[in-house]
Design an enzyme around this catalytic site. Sequence first.
Site, PDB file in Angstrom:
ATOM      1  N   LYS A  84       0.920  -1.186  -0.037  1.00  0.00           N
ATOM      2  CA  LYS A  84       0.011   0.087   0.011  1.00  0.00           C
ATOM      3  C   LYS A  84       0.910   1.275   0.056  1.00  0.00           C
ATOM      4  O   LYS A  84       1.914   1.448   0.905  1.00  0.00           O
ATOM      5  CB  LYS A  84      -0.927  -0.120   1.372  1.00  0.00           C
TER       6      LYS A  84
HETATM    7  C1  E4P Z   1      -8.434   1.119   3.452  1.00  0.00           C
HETATM    8  O1  E4P Z   1      -7.597   0.679   2.700  1.00  0.00           O
HETATM    9  C2  E4P Z   1      -8.051   1.933   4.855  1.00  0.00           C
HETATM   10  O2  E4P Z   1      -7.155   1.226   5.348  1.00  0.00           O
HETATM   11  C3  E4P Z   1      -9.344   2.255   5.479  1.00  0.00           C
HETATM   12  O3  E4P Z   1     -10.526   2.005   4.917  1.00  0.00           O
HETATM   13  C4  E4P Z   1      -9.387   3.699   6.106  1.00  0.00           C
HETATM   14  O4  E4P Z   1     -10.621   3.816   6.800  1.00  0.00           O
HETATM   15  P1  E4P Z   1     -10.954   4.971   7.950  1.00  0.00           P
HETATM   16  O5  E4P Z   1     -11.318   6.199   7.418  1.00  0.00           O
HETATM   17  O6  E4P Z   1     -12.085   4.132   8.732  1.00  0.00           O
HETATM   18  O7  E4P Z   1      -9.545   4.999   8.903  1.00  0.00           O
END
Ligand code: E4P
Length: 222
Positions: A84
């Site tokens: 990522k």
């Molecule tokens: C996606 O890959 C992220 O880890 C995640 O959806 C972030 O979400 P949040 O806004 O609940 O932190």
Amino acid sequence: MQLFLDTANIDEIRQVAKLGVLSGVTTNPTLMAKEQGVEYKDRVVEICELVKGPVSAECISRDVPGLIAEAREVAAWHRNVVVKIPIDAAGLEATAKLSKEGIKINMTLVFSANQAILAALAGATYVSPFVGRLDDAGHDGMEVVRDAVEIIDRYHLPAQVIAASLRHPPHVTAAAKAGAHIATMPYRVFMAMLKHPLTDVGIERFLADAQRYTKDKTQARG
Ligand code: E4P
């Protein structure tokens, strides 16, 4: 469409994995920080062994050489690891180079259709618009998902859109209708998808009626 779990908690992953509809996992540094006393690499490998699907692990380097070195290392942990990388100039440049090496990238922190176009053109395997955070800021998060899917499909780009930062079950339905290839969500949203009060009431009633039915049969035999 596929469903991913957005967590680094192994118990949550184990519980959802056994339901038979989980295709992958996404993690991020915030989710990882909630797991006390766990080595990052060990946890990522543990998740990969459990889920047998793509598992996103995030890079924290902030320049291109650092991102490239970190991504190569993280990608080598397990064949199912997806690296990522947040979208900015360094992230995009690193993604363009890494994707040519065959390393799968999930381009994260995407908040606009233009960022999604750039990520897809750089060769990212996955592009992750953050729906909930956009909604929180007063925008229509699902519109970015819808636009990203439309553009990626129209130009036959190989990227898949992950609707991320989902906060409740209607977000998942909306992501599916918007054409998201994948929806990633926290454990509580995943489990809430399963529940409906009328299902609970219906099961109770069927069980009560089945007891009467089996009692009647026993009495008839006796
Ligand atoms: C996606 O890959 C992220 O880890 C995640 O959806 C972030 O979400 P949040 O806004 O609940 O932190």
